[in-house]
Design a protein around this motif. Structure first.
Motif, mmCIF file in Angstrom:
data_model
loop_
_atom_site.group_PDB
_atom_site.id
_atom_site.type_symbol
_atom_site.label_atom_id
_atom_site.label_comp_id
_atom_site.label_asym_id
_atom_site.label_seq_id
_atom_site.Cartn_x
_atom_site.Cartn_y
_atom_site.Cartn_z
ATOM 1 N N ALA A 191 0.839 -1.198 0.000
ATOM 2 C CA ALA A 191 0.000 0.000 0.000
ATOM 3 C C ALA A 191 0.877 1.253 0.000
ATOM 4 O O ALA A 191 1.957 1.266 0.610
ATOM 5 N N VAL A 192 0.424 2.282 -0.681
ATOM 6 C CA VAL A 192 1.145 3.561 -0.678
ATOM 7 C C VAL A 192 0.349 4.645 0.042
ATOM 8 O O VAL A 192 0.807 5.769 0.203
ATOM 9 N N LEU A 193 -0.858 4.280 0.478
ATOM 10 C CA LEU A 193 -1.740 5.223 1.172
ATOM 11 C C LEU A 193 -2.550 4.452 2.199
ATOM 12 O O LEU A 193 -3.022 3.350 1.923
ATOM 13 N N CYS A 194 -2.691 5.040 3.389
ATOM 14 C CA CYS A 194 -3.487 4.400 4.441
ATOM 15 C C CYS A 194 -4.417 5.435 5.050
ATOM 16 O O CYS A 194 -3.966 6.465 5.564
ATOM 17 N N LEU A 195 -5.703 5.170 5.010
ATOM 18 C CA LEU A 195 -6.723 6.056 5.565
ATOM 19 C C LEU A 195 -7.223 5.462 6.870
ATOM 20 O O LEU A 195 -7.659 4.307 6.908
ATOM 21 N N ILE A 196 -7.155 6.242 7.932
ATOM 22 C CA ILE A 196 -7.537 5.758 9.257
ATOM 23 C C ILE A 196 -8.504 6.765 9.877
ATOM 24 O O ILE A 196 -8.190 7.961 9.961
ATOM 25 N N GLY A 197 -9.669 6.289 10.310
ATOM 26 C CA GLY A 197 -10.633 7.240 10.853
ATOM 27 C C GLY A 197 -11.556 6.669 11.902
ATOM 28 O O GLY A 197 -11.801 5.462 11.960
ATOM 29 N N VAL A 198 -12.046 7.571 12.727
ATOM 30 C CA VAL A 198 -13.070 7.255 13.731
ATOM 31 C C VAL A 198 -14.078 8.401 13.753
ATOM 32 O O VAL A 198 -13.763 9.529 13.373
ATOM 33 N N ASP A 199 -15.282 8.122 14.219
ATOM 34 C CA ASP A 199 -16.277 9.171 14.397
ATOM 35 C C ASP A 199 -15.973 9.964 15.662
ATOM 36 O O ASP A 199 -15.461 9.404 16.646
ATOM 37 N N LEU A 200 -16.329 11.232 15.661
ATOM 38 C CA LEU A 200 -16.167 12.034 16.867
ATOM 39 C C LEU A 200 -17.194 11.639 17.928
ATOM 40 O O LEU A 200 -16.927 11.710 19.127
ATOM 41 N N ASP A 201 -18.389 11.240 17.481
ATOM 42 C CA ASP A 201 -19.475 10.797 18.371
ATOM 43 C C ASP A 201 -20.060 11.919 19.221
ATOM 44 O O ASP A 201 -20.689 11.656 20.253
ATOM 45 N N ARG A 202 -19.867 13.136 18.817
ATOM 46 C CA ARG A 202 -20.499 14.279 19.487
ATOM 47 C C ARG A 202 -20.434 15.475 18.544
ATOM 48 O O ARG A 202 -19.628 15.488 17.608
ATOM 49 N N PRO A 203 -21.252 16.498 18.794
ATOM 50 C CA PRO A 203 -21.201 17.686 17.945
ATOM 51 C C PRO A 203 -19.966 18.519 18.254
ATOM 52 O O PRO A 203 -19.359 18.386 19.308
ATOM 53 N N ASP A 204 -19.598 19.369 17.322
ATOM 54 C CA ASP A 204 -18.523 20.340 17.545
ATOM 55 C C ASP A 204 -18.807 21.540 16.647
ATOM 56 O O ASP A 204 -18.343 21.613 15.516
ATOM 57 N N GLN A 205 -19.601 22.449 17.164
ATOM 58 C CA GLN A 205 -20.044 23.607 16.395
ATOM 59 C C GLN A 205 -19.158 24.831 16.609
ATOM 60 O O GLN A 205 -19.430 25.899 16.069
ATOM 61 N N THR A 206 -18.114 24.687 17.422
ATOM 62 C CA THR A 206 -17.266 25.841 17.723
ATOM 63 C C THR A 206 -16.480 26.263 16.480
ATOM 64 O O THR A 206 -16.170 25.439 15.618
ATOM 65 N N PRO A 207 -16.139 27.535 16.363
ATOM 66 C CA PRO A 207 -15.396 28.010 15.187
ATOM 67 C C PRO A 207 -14.088 27.260 14.961
ATOM 68 O O PRO A 207 -13.722 26.957 13.825
ATOM 69 N N GLU A 208 -13.384 26.942 16.047
ATOM 70 C CA GLU A 208 -12.078 26.299 15.903
ATOM 71 C C GLU A 208 -12.162 24.765 15.898
ATOM 72 O O GLU A 208 -11.157 24.093 15.678
ATOM 73 N N GLN A 209 -13.347 24.208 16.156
ATOM 74 C CA GLN A 209 -13.547 22.754 16.208
ATOM 75 C C GLN A 209 -12.480 22.066 17.065
ATOM 76 O O GLN A 209 -11.770 21.159 16.626
ATOM 77 N N SER A 210 -12.391 22.490 18.308
ATOM 78 C CA SER A 210 -11.355 21.971 19.209
ATOM 79 C C SER A 210 -11.552 20.491 19.531
ATOM 80 O O SER A 210 -10.565 19.753 19.693
ATOM 81 N N ASP A 211 -12.800 20.021 19.633
ATOM 82 C CA ASP A 211 -13.032 18.592 19.901
ATOM 83 C C ASP A 211 -12.556 17.734 18.727
ATOM 84 O O ASP A 211 -11.991 16.654 18.924
ATOM 85 N N HIS A 212 -12.806 18.200 17.538
ATOM 86 C CA HIS A 212 -12.345 17.507 16.329
ATOM 87 C C HIS A 212 -10.822 17.407 16.337
ATOM 88 O O HIS A 212 -10.245 16.349 16.064
ATOM 89 N N THR A 213 -10.178 18.498 16.684
ATOM 90 C CA THR A 213 -8.713 18.534 16.746
ATOM 91 C C THR A 213 -8.180 17.577 17.803
ATOM 92 O O THR A 213 -7.186 16.878 17.579
#
Length: 207
Positions: A67-89
């Motif tokens: 493989a030359v690319l690996c995509l890894i992800g999880v859901d945040l499982d909560r909202p993050d409406q803040t301008p800076e999206q600190s929970d996402h970060t």
């Protein structure tokens, strides 16, 4: 035609339908082909905890398998409406720490993503293309609970696996990804990574 072998390590069945179609559409527009590695979590029933516990090991195996690319992800499982999206970060940072052993060697080939709140929120923004519904306003759906969005997207918050996969694939086939990037900031984060990687890969592999 140049080919990209990639691995997908995701927590849900919908990701394993939506993201491969997304990648296929993104690469075909550049004259590239994609092939997905057989290394994933599908055989073990994917979950968020399994991504955190096994992503580094699976990613290492995928790269060793070509493989030359690996995509890894999880859901945040909560909202993050803040301008800076600190929970996402914060969740991205947590995921980054979980895969630190492979980031050191394969950093630019690893793309991390965290849908806010869940992959269903990405799907919900583009579902209107399936049923001629009303286009959701940008950044309007992440405040809605996951159960509500699952019911909206799949017709049932406890939909069967086949239904989840069918809808996720159909949405991916019809979605406007540039529009979705404007609708969802967490999708935009993911999309920009892929656009940048593919452009770089395409340039470096040209004869």
């Amino acid at each position: 035609m140049k080919s990209i072998k990639y691995a997908l390590i995701a927590e849900g069945y919908s990701e394993y339908k939506f993201i491969p179609v997304y990648l296929q559409r993104m690469t075909s527009s550049l004259g590239l082909q994609v092939k997905r590695s057989k290394i994933d979590l599908l055989k073990k029933q994917p979950s968020k905890s399994k991504v955190y516990n096994e992503a580094a090991k699976l990613g290492q195996s995928a790269f060793q398998d070509g493989a030359v690319l690996c995509l890894i992800g999880v859901d945040l499982d909560r909202p993050d409406q803040t301008p800076e999206q600190s929970d996402h970060t914060k969740e991205l940072k947590k995921l980054e720490n979980a895969v630190k052993p492979i980031l050191k060697k394969y950093g630019h080939q690893i793309k991390l993503y965290v849908p806010v709140q869940a992959i269903e929120h990405w799907l919900a923004y583009q579902k209107y293309r399936l049923d001629d519904g009303k286009r959701p306003a940008n950044n309007s759906l992440e405040k809605n609970h996951q159960d509500e969005l699952k019911a909206f997207v799949y017709g049932d918050k406890k939909a069967k696996q086949w239904k989840i996969e069918e809808v996720a694939q159909t949405v991916a086939e019809k979605a406007d990804f540039e529009e979705l990037a404007k609708q969802s900031r967490s999708f935009d984060h993911f999309h920009k990574q892929i656009v940048t990687f593919l452009a770089s890969y395409n340039n470096t592999t040209k004869p």
